[in-house]
Design a protein around this motif. Sequence first.
Motif, short mmCIF file in Angstrom:
data_model
loop_
_atom_site.label_atom_id
_atom_site.label_comp_id
_atom_site.label_asym_id
_atom_site.label_seq_id
_atom_site.Cartn_x
_atom_site.Cartn_y
_atom_site.Cartn_z
N ALA A 13 0.74 -1.21 -0.05
CA ALA A 13 0.08 0.02 -0.10
C ALA A 13 0.79 1.35 0.09
O ALA A 13 0.42 2.29 -0.77
N MET A 14 1.99 1.37 0.91
CA MET A 14 2.83 2.26 0.80
C MET A 14 3.47 2.59 -0.56
O MET A 14 3.82 3.81 -0.93
N MET A 15 4.04 1.52 -0.99
CA MET A 15 4.53 1.55 -2.49
C MET A 15 3.81 2.10 -3.45
O MET A 15 3.92 2.78 -4.35
N GLN A 16 2.40 1.82 -3.38
CA GLN A 16 1.46 2.14 -4.37
C GLN A 16 1.18 3.48 -4.39
O GLN A 16 0.94 4.41 -5.31
N LYS A 17 1.14 4.07 -3.07
CA LYS A 17 0.86 5.36 -2.68
C LYS A 17 2.11 6.25 -3.44
O LYS A 17 1.91 7.32 -3.97
N GLU A 18 3.28 5.88 -3.12
CA GLU A 18 4.44 6.46 -3.53
C GLU A 18 4.36 6.56 -5.13
O GLU A 18 4.81 7.40 -5.78
N LEU A 19 4.00 5.34 -5.62
CA LEU A 19 3.96 5.34 -7.15
C LEU A 19 3.00 6.39 -7.74
O LEU A 19 3.30 6.99 -8.81
N ASP A 20 1.80 6.45 -7.27
CA ASP A 20 0.61 7.32 -7.51
C ASP A 20 1.30 8.77 -7.57
O ASP A 20 0.94 9.23 -8.63
N HIS A 21 1.76 9.13 -6.33
CA HIS A 21 2.44 10.28 -6.32
C HIS A 21 3.36 10.70 -7.37
O HIS A 21 3.40 11.76 -7.96
N ARG A 22 4.25 9.58 -7.70
CA ARG A 22 5.45 10.02 -8.63
C ARG A 22 4.84 10.05 -10.07
O ARG A 22 5.44 10.84 -10.92
N ARG A 23 3.74 9.22 -10.31
CA ARG A 23 3.24 9.25 -11.69
C ARG A 23 2.34 10.45 -11.99
O ARG A 23 2.35 11.13 -12.98
N LEU A 24 1.54 10.70 -11.00
CA LEU A 24 0.53 11.67 -11.28
C LEU A 24 0.89 13.07 -10.98
O LEU A 24 0.18 13.82 -11.53
N GLU A 25 1.81 13.21 -9.82
CA GLU A 25 2.18 14.51 -9.52
C GLU A 25 3.52 15.01 -9.95
O GLU A 25 3.56 15.89 -10.51
N LEU A 26 4.49 14.22 -9.61
CA LEU A 26 5.93 14.54 -9.93
C LEU A 26 5.99 14.39 -11.35
O LEU A 26 6.99 15.11 -11.86
N MET A 27 5.76 13.30 -11.76
CA MET A 27 5.92 13.20 -13.34
C MET A 27 5.58 14.48 -14.29
O MET A 27 6.46 14.99 -15.00
N PRO A 28 4.46 14.85 -14.06
CA PRO A 28 4.01 16.14 -14.96
C PRO A 28 5.00 17.31 -14.38
O PRO A 28 5.27 18.15 -15.43
N GLU A 29 5.21 17.43 -13.11
CA GLU A 29 6.07 18.67 -12.88
C GLU A 29 7.47 18.61 -13.52
O GLU A 29 7.85 19.88 -13.85
N ILE A 31 8.25 17.25 -16.09
CA ILE A 31 8.16 17.42 -17.41
C ILE A 31 8.17 18.71 -17.65
O ILE A 31 8.66 19.48 -18.88
N GLU A 32 7.39 19.66 -16.80
CA GLU A 32 7.25 21.10 -17.31
C GLU A 32 8.56 21.82 -16.94
O GLU A 32 8.99 22.52 -17.61
N GLU A 33 9.26 21.07 -15.78
CA GLU A 33 10.67 21.75 -15.42
C GLU A 33 11.50 21.55 -16.58
O GLU A 33 12.45 22.51 -17.06
N ALA A 55 16.56 14.54 -12.64
CA ALA A 55 15.51 14.20 -11.57
C ALA A 55 14.48 13.33 -12.33
O ALA A 55 13.85 12.62 -11.54
N GLN A 56 14.08 13.63 -13.64
CA GLN A 56 13.13 12.97 -14.20
C GLN A 56 13.59 11.52 -14.41
O GLN A 56 13.16 10.68 -14.22
N ASN A 57 15.03 11.25 -14.69
CA ASN A 57 15.49 10.06 -14.59
C ASN A 57 15.29 9.25 -13.47
O ASN A 57 15.11 8.11 -13.44
N ARG A 58 15.78 9.89 -12.47
CA ARG A 58 15.70 9.17 -11.11
C ARG A 58 14.22 8.96 -10.79
O ARG A 58 14.06 7.89 -10.40
N ASN A 59 13.14 9.79 -11.09
CA ASN A 59 11.77 9.44 -10.91
C ASN A 59 11.53 8.04 -11.65
O ASN A 59 10.75 7.27 -11.14
#
Length: 167
Positions: A13-29, A31-33, A55-59
């Motif tokens: 559950a914790m992994m899934q939460k981090e995954l969702d955050h990285r996909r849905l919030e961090l990734m678009p940010e 890409i914009e950067e 940062a994009q590659n690490r994500n």
Amino acid sequence: MDMHNDLTAQDIAMMQKELDHRRLELMPELIEEVKRTRAFGDLSENFEYKAAKQAQNRNRSRIRYLERMIKSAHVIEDRAAADEVGLFDRVELLFEEDGDTETIQVVTTVRCDPLQGRISREAPLGRAVLGKKQGDRVTVTTDEGGSYTVVIHSITKEEDDGTGAIL
């Protein structure tokens, strides 16, 4: 067989939460950067752009790691009896050699943090005390082949409270 896929439902559950955050919030940010910094001109000297790409590659690689862990996970439950050391319980140990006492918590591999007393169930000490009872003398054999003895002073039953980062 890869032992690192023994995970609790809470780990997943914790992994899934981090995954969702990285996909849905961090990734678009990110890409914009990358787009924003690309506009600064000469890419060979554009440190902001390089940093954004890193940062994009690490994500991306963290996302791949989490996806792989979740996909290959073998879900385990704590089946220890009420008087036995189980996953996430706090265990007060007496190290016979030097008379030191230490409190540890036996956790899944992805949650281990020896500095915080979180010991992996795969580690020699974790393996040795799981399933044991208060008062038991336990010999721990290290990976290097040495050994030491601990006595289980007390066991405090605990649930996985979701603390301890996923490694």
